[in-house]
Design an enzyme around this catalytic site. Structure first.
Site, PDB file in Angstrom:
ATOM      1  CG  MET A  54     -24.355   2.685  -2.706  1.00 36.73           C
ATOM      2  SD  MET A  54     -25.724   2.010  -1.765  1.00 36.73           S
ATOM      3  CE  MET A  54     -26.458   3.457  -1.048  1.00 36.73           C
ATOM      4  NE  ARG A 104      -1.192   5.275  17.302  1.00 40.80           N
ATOM      5  CZ  ARG A 104      -0.945   4.794  16.090  1.00 40.80           C
ATOM      6  NH1 ARG A 104      -1.755   5.040  15.088  1.00 40.80           N
ATOM      7  NH2 ARG A 104       0.134   4.060  15.863  1.00 40.80           N
ATOM      8  CE  LYS A 159      -1.245   0.308  10.354  1.00 39.45           C
ATOM      9  NZ  LYS A 159      -0.526   1.122  11.353  1.00 39.45           N
ATOM     10  CE1 TYR A 213     -30.433   9.432  -7.328  1.00 46.00           C
ATOM     11  CE2 TYR A 213     -28.195   8.683  -6.887  1.00 46.00           C
ATOM     12  CZ  TYR A 213     -29.558   8.426  -6.972  1.00 46.00           C
ATOM     13  OH  TYR A 213     -30.020   7.179  -6.706  1.00 46.00           O
TER      14      TYR A 213
HETATM   15  C1  LIG Z   1       0.695   1.519  10.867  1.00 50.50           C
HETATM   16  C2  LIG Z   1       1.928   1.545  11.657  1.00 50.50           C
HETATM   17  C3  LIG Z   1       3.177   1.397  11.027  1.00 50.50           C
HETATM   18  C4  LIG Z   1       3.358   1.405   9.532  1.00 50.50           C
HETATM   19  O1  LIG Z   1       3.363   2.743   9.107  1.00 50.50           O
HETATM   20  P1  LIG Z   1       3.620   3.127   7.568  1.00 50.50           P
HETATM   21  O2  LIG Z   1       3.661   4.594   7.577  1.00 50.50           O
HETATM   22  O3  LIG Z   1       2.431   2.597   6.838  1.00 50.50           O
HETATM   23  O4  LIG Z   1       4.868   2.477   7.166  1.00 50.50           O
HETATM   24  C5  LIG Z   1       4.302   1.284  11.831  1.00 50.50           C
HETATM   25  N1  LIG Z   1       4.197   1.344  13.166  1.00 50.50           N
HETATM   26  C6  LIG Z   1       3.007   1.513  13.795  1.00 50.50           C
HETATM   27  C7  LIG Z   1       2.967   1.583  15.270  1.00 50.50           C
HETATM   28  C8  LIG Z   1       1.845   1.641  13.067  1.00 50.50           C
HETATM   29  O5  LIG Z   1       0.679   1.838  13.689  1.00 50.50           O
END
Ligand SMILES: *Cc1c(COP(=O)(O)O)cnc(C)c1O
Length: 373
Positions: free
Chosen positions: A315, A137, A39, A267
Site C-alpha cells: 500500500m 452514453r 474534469k 508479501y
Molecule cells: C472527456 C471528454 C472529452 C475530452 O476527451 P479527450 O479524449 O481526453 O480529449 C471531450 N468531450 C467529452 C464529452 C468528454 O467527456
C-alpha cells in the site's frame, strides 16, 4: 495536504508542457475555439493550475464533468466560460446558475428545470444541447431529438448557444463509425435550424479527433488528454504529434539494503534477489496509484538508469532492484517522466496495465501532492 509533505513522493506537473501542448493543438485547428477539458482534477494533474496554464496559452473555454468541478474553478477566481459535459442531475440548477456554468442539456426535464429557475431569476442562461449520434452514453438519443428541439425552442430563460456530440471511436484511424457519426450530426444540425435555433458553436472533436480528423473541428474543440501530452490511443500518440508529457511521478529512496542471492522480499515472497546486491525501498505504493499490475514488469529511474520494480507492491511502499549499485537514502526515483537521458511514458504504464493513458493519471492517489513547476 496542509502541512508541508515529509514524504518525497509527489506528482510534478510541468505547466510549460501544458502551454506547449495547447499551442500545438491550436495550430492544428486554427479556426476552432480551444476548450480545455479539466474534469477529474485535470486528469489527475490539478485542475486550477492546469486551467490557468491552458487559458494562458490561448484556450478560451474550460470543460468539466461535474458541477462541483466548475464551482472549484470559479472559487479560484477563474471567469472563463465553463461547459459542464453531463446534463445536470435534478436539483443542480441553482448551483449551476449561481456559479455561472454552461450546462449541457440532453433531455426535456433537465432543460425545463433550468428554464424555470432562470426565468424566475429573470436570467437568460446559455446552454449547450448534447446529442447522441453513436456514443450511446449521455446525449439525447435520436428518437428524442425532435422533442428536445421543440422544447428548447420554448425555453425563454435559456439560450441554445451550442450543439454538440461525442465520438466513440475517434482514436481508431480505420473505422467507419466516425464518418457515420458526422453524417448523423449533420442531420442534427439541420433539425436545429428547422426548429429555429441559432447556436453560435457546434462541436464534436476530442483529442483524437483533433489529431486524426482536424476537418471535424467545427467551431470548438474539446481537448483533454492531449493537453497533458498523453496519447489518446496507441494509434494516435503524443510523440507523433509533438506533444510533451506534463507529468512526472517522483519519490526518493527511503531505505537501502544489501541482500544475498535468493533473499525473498515483500508479501508472498513472489520475488527473490537474483544475485547478491542492493534493494531500495521507495515510499510509494498502490494507495498512490503504483498498482500491483506494475510489479516485476515496470522499471523506475534511479541515477539516470532503468531499474526493475520488484516484489509485490504494497500500500505504501515498493522495492527496486539496484544490483551492484548502492542506492542512498534520498536519491531521487522517477516512476514516470524523465531523469537524465531516460524517460518513462504514461503510455508505457498503460501498456503494462493493459489500459489507457487516461486511467493512469486519473488513478494517481489523492494523497500525492501535486507540485506545479
Ligand atoms: C472527456 C471528454 C472529452 C475530452 O476527451 P479527450 O479524449 O481526453 O480529449 C471531450 N468531450 C467529452 C464529452 C468528454 O467527456
Amino acid at each position: 495536504m496542509t502541512a508541508e509533505a515529509l514524504r518525497p513522493s509527489r506528482v510534478e506537473v510541468d505547466l510549460d508542457a501544458i502551454r506547449h501542448n495547447v499551442t500545438v493543438l491550436r495550430a492544428r485547428v486554427p479556426d476552432a475555439i480551444m476548450c480545455a477539458v479539466v474534469k477529474a482534477d485535470a486528469y489527475g494533474h490539478g485542475a486550477v493550475p492546469v486551467a490557468r496554464a491552458a487559458l494562458d496559452a490561448g484556450a478560451e473555454w474550460l470543460a468539466v464533468a461535474l458541477v462541483e468541478e466548475g464551482e472549484q474553478l470559479r472559487a479560484a477566481g477563474i471567469d472563463a466560460p465553463i461547459l459542464v459535459l453531463y446534463e445536470p442531475l435534478p436539483g443542480a440548477a441553482p448551483r449551476i446558475l449561481a456559479a455561472g456554468l454552461t450546462p449541457t442539456v440532453a433531455s426535456v426535464p433537465a432543460g425545463d428545470e433550468l428554464d424555470q429557475l432562470a426565468r424566475h431569476m429573470s436570467l437568460r442562461t446559455a446552454i449547450h444541447l448534447g446529442f447522441d449520434t453513436g456514443m450511446g452514453r449521455s446525449g439525447a438519443p435520436p428518437d428524442r431529438w425532435d422533442d428536445l428541439l421543440a422544447a428548447a425552442a420554448g425555453w425563454h430563460g435559456l439560450i441554445v448557444d451550442g450543439v454538440w456530440t461525442h465520438l466513440a471511436r475517434a482514436d481508431e484511424p480505420d473505422v467507419s463509425t466516425t464518418a457515420e457519426q458526422l453524417t448523423r450530426f449533420a442531420d442534427v444540425l439541420g433539425r436545429v435550424t428547422a426548429a429555429g435555433l441559432t447556436p453560435r458553436t457546434t462541436h464534436v472533436a476530442n483529442s483524437a479527433a483533433i489529431l486524426l480528423h482536424p476537418g471535424a473541428a467545427f467551431d470548438l474543440v474539446r481537448a483533454g488528454v492531449s493537453i497533458y501530452g498523453l496519447s489518446p490511443s496507441p494509434d494516435v500518440t503524443a510523440e507523433d504529434h509533438n506533444l510533451r508529457q506534463a507529468v512526472r511521478l517522483v519519490t526518493g529512496v527511503s531505505m537501502a539494503k544489501r541482500v544475498v542471492a535468493g533473499t525473498p522480499a515483500s508479501y508472498g515472497h513472489s520475488w527473490e534477489a537474483p544475485a547478491d546486491g542492493w534493494v531500495a525501498t521507495i515510499p510509494i505504493g498502490y494507495a498512490d496509484g503504483v498498482l500491483r499490475a506494475l510489479q516485476n514488469r515496470a522499471t523506475v529511474l534511479v541515477g539516470g538508469q532503468r531499474r526493475p520494480l520488484v516484489g509485490n507492491a504494497t500500500m505504501d511502499g515498493c522495492l527496486v532492484w539496484c544490483g551492484d549499485d548502492e542506492p542512498h537514502i534520498g536519491d531521487e526515483v522517477v516512476l514516470l517522466g524523465s531523469q537524465g537521458e531516460e524517460f518513462i511514458s504514461v503510455d508505457e504504464w498503460a501498456a503494462i496495465r493493459d489500459t489507457i493513458s487516461y486511467e493512469i493519471t486519473c488513478t494517481l492517489g489523492q494523497r500525492l501532492p501535486r507540485v506545479h513547476v
